[in-house]
Enzyme design. Structure first.
Site, PDB file in Angstrom:
ATOM      1  N   PHE A 147       0.865  -1.184   0.000  1.00  0.00           N
ATOM      2  CA  PHE A 147       0.000   0.000   0.000  1.00  0.00           C
ATOM      3  C   PHE A 147       0.896   1.226   0.000  1.00  0.00           C
ATOM      4  O   PHE A 147       1.585   1.512   0.981  1.00  0.00           O
ATOM      5  CB  PHE A 147      -0.943   0.051   1.201  1.00  0.00           C
ATOM      6  CG  PHE A 147      -1.868   1.242   1.128  1.00  0.00           C
ATOM      7  CD1 PHE A 147      -3.033   1.171   0.390  1.00  0.00           C
ATOM      8  CD2 PHE A 147      -1.545   2.438   1.744  1.00  0.00           C
ATOM      9  CE1 PHE A 147      -3.874   2.276   0.263  1.00  0.00           C
ATOM     10  CE2 PHE A 147      -2.375   3.548   1.635  1.00  0.00           C
ATOM     11  CZ  PHE A 147      -3.544   3.470   0.890  1.00  0.00           C
ATOM     12  N   ASP A 232       9.572   3.010   1.589  1.00  0.00           N
ATOM     13  CA  ASP A 232       8.382   3.789   1.914  1.00  0.00           C
ATOM     14  C   ASP A 232       8.168   3.710   3.425  1.00  0.00           C
ATOM     15  O   ASP A 232       7.629   2.742   3.944  1.00  0.00           O
ATOM     16  CB  ASP A 232       7.173   3.242   1.162  1.00  0.00           C
ATOM     17  CG  ASP A 232       5.895   4.043   1.435  1.00  0.00           C
ATOM     18  OD1 ASP A 232       5.877   4.828   2.409  1.00  0.00           O
ATOM     19  OD2 ASP A 232       4.911   3.854   0.699  1.00  0.00           O
ATOM     20  N   LYS A 261       2.764  11.506   6.688  1.00  0.00           N
ATOM     21  CA  LYS A 261       1.938  11.302   7.875  1.00  0.00           C
ATOM     22  C   LYS A 261       2.465  12.047   9.098  1.00  0.00           C
ATOM     23  O   LYS A 261       2.213  13.211   9.280  1.00  0.00           O
ATOM     24  CB  LYS A 261       1.745   9.810   8.128  1.00  0.00           C
ATOM     25  CG  LYS A 261       0.906   9.118   7.040  1.00  0.00           C
ATOM     26  CD  LYS A 261       0.439   7.771   7.459  1.00  0.00           C
ATOM     27  CE  LYS A 261      -0.269   7.025   6.328  1.00  0.00           C
ATOM     28  NZ  LYS A 261      -1.509   7.669   5.849  1.00  0.00           N
TER      29      LYS A 261
END
Length: 408
Positions: A147, A232, A261
């Site tokens: 993801f 990531d 984030k």
């Protein structure tokens, strides 16, 4: 004299969203109005322990005083210039973030998906300009069950049909191999490979932690093959796993690290590509950009986030509280929990399907004042703010035990 508008109830607000908001989310039926630290409160005043932390965007809790102060201070001075001009906050942000990650240069963006898209562009440009891959032939190897976001290019290499179906035609140039399989990765890498792009821990897949040696194996393989290792760390980075970056569990330094984030402190969207100088130097004016990327408000908040991480306090908290989390979950195996995976203060918990789906368990926990979110099937993820206390964490685990034993 006009009366103040009536505050709408949770049910009324949820109903009001239905005709005017796109239905691309299915949130739990709770309407948050206020928050502080690890706790949120709905419009009726009910309090909940936040065990999701905005998918790690709230690593430092809701409204951390140092981050709120940095935002207020910058709001009073300057918020946006665009990159058409310099601003007085960006240099320090880039310097300190590069130092924190152990890399040389930073490309500031806004959202996590933008960081991933930027990383893909940079890897391809590097492949053509530095490695010498023929034009339009560059490939990037990714892992199944990944993801990385939901843009058209990113869902092109997703294996989640919910994310892909109906959004083609897809962007070419990606090869998908099983996660945690160095043999398959080695077979997929060839002279056209620009990069290997992986999550050090697969969050959306259920907090899947690779075997020891996998990340160092990826580093060695990419070094031998002459391609980039792009990590990531948008969910796994910035303290969540007990280290600044999850790759540090194997003492690995990638060529490129993608961040987001928590970099915005739960206040503004802030993301970044951090990389070796040789990699980011392939970009030239006009080839990539973002009006809001690196804006002074984002840079001020991002710098305050980096300052919190420079002390090591939050990494230590995540590691220590991760032991509490792991021990609590171990005690629940066989008592409604069939298994779990954890790293630091982050866990994917597999619930016995006979007791309900992950969504159903999340709704039961919500009714008991604990907010979590399901991933797939009967799996729920636990990722509380790093400011949560050990007692609060234990209470959440006791509530999970009660929910699974049907005592509530």
């Amino acid at each position: 004299m006009t009366s103040a508008p009536r505050t709408r109830s949770s049910a009324e607000l949820i109903a009001a969203e239905e005709p005017v908001l796109a239905h691309n989310y299915h949130p739990l039926p709770v309407v948050v109005a206020r928050a502080e630290g690890a706790w949120v409160e709905d419009v009726e005043g009910r309090k909940y322990l936040d065990m999701l932390a905005g998918y790690s965007a709230l690593n430092f809790g809701h409204r951390h005083p140092a981050l709120i102060e940095a935002a207020h201070r910058q709001l009073d001075r300057l918020t946006l210039t665009s990159r058409a001009f310099h601003n007085d906050r960006l240099a320090e942000f880039a310097e300190r973030l590069a130092a924190l990650t152990g890399l040389d240069m930073v490309l500031p963006m806004n959202t996590g998906a933008e960081a991933v898209e930027s990383g893909i562009k940079v890897a391809r440009k590097w492949a053509y300009d530095v490695k010498g891959v023929p034009a339009d032939r560059a490939t990037i190897v990714v892992a199944a069950d990944n993801f990385h976001g939901r843009t058209t290019t990113i869902v092109s290499f997703s294996t989640d049909e919910t994310a892909r179906s109906g959004f083609g035609p897809f962007t070419p140039g990606f090869r998908v191999v099983p996660y945690n399989d160095l043999g398959a990765l080695e077979e997929a890498v060839d002279e056209t490979t620009a990069a290997v792009l992986i999550e050090p821990v697969q969050g959306e897949a259920g907090v899947v932690v690779p075997d020891d040696g996998y990340l160092s194996g990826v580093r060695e393989l990419t070094r031998r093959a002459g391609c980039l290792f792009v990590a990531d760390e948008i969910q796994s980075g910035l303290g969540r796993t007990g280290r600044t970056l999850a790759v540090e569990h194997e003492s690995v330094v990638p060529d490129v690290v993608l961040l987001g984030k928590a970099l915005g402190g739960g206040i503004v969207p802030v993301s970044a590509v951090a990389a070796r100088r040789e990699v980011l130097q392939v970009l030239h004016p006009g080839e990539h950009g973002s009006t809001f990327g690196g804006n002074p408000l984002a840079a001020a908040v991002g710098t305050a986030v980096v300052e919190l991480l420079e002390t090591g306090e939050f990494q230590r908290r995540a590691a220590d509280l991760g032991v509490v989390l792991r021990e609590g979950l171990e005690a629940l195996v066989g008592k409604g929990v069939t298994g779990f995976r954890s790293r630091g203060l982050w866990a994917g918990v597999d619930v016995d399907p006979a007791l309900g789906t992950g969504r159903e368990v999340s709704e039961r926990l919500m009714r008991e004042g604990i907010l979590v979110k399901d991933t797939h099937g009967s799996t729920v993820r636990l990722a509380p703010p790093l400011t949560v206390t050990a007692d609060e964490l234990r209470e959440a685990l006791r509530t999970l035990e009660k929910v699974l034993s049907r005592q509530v």
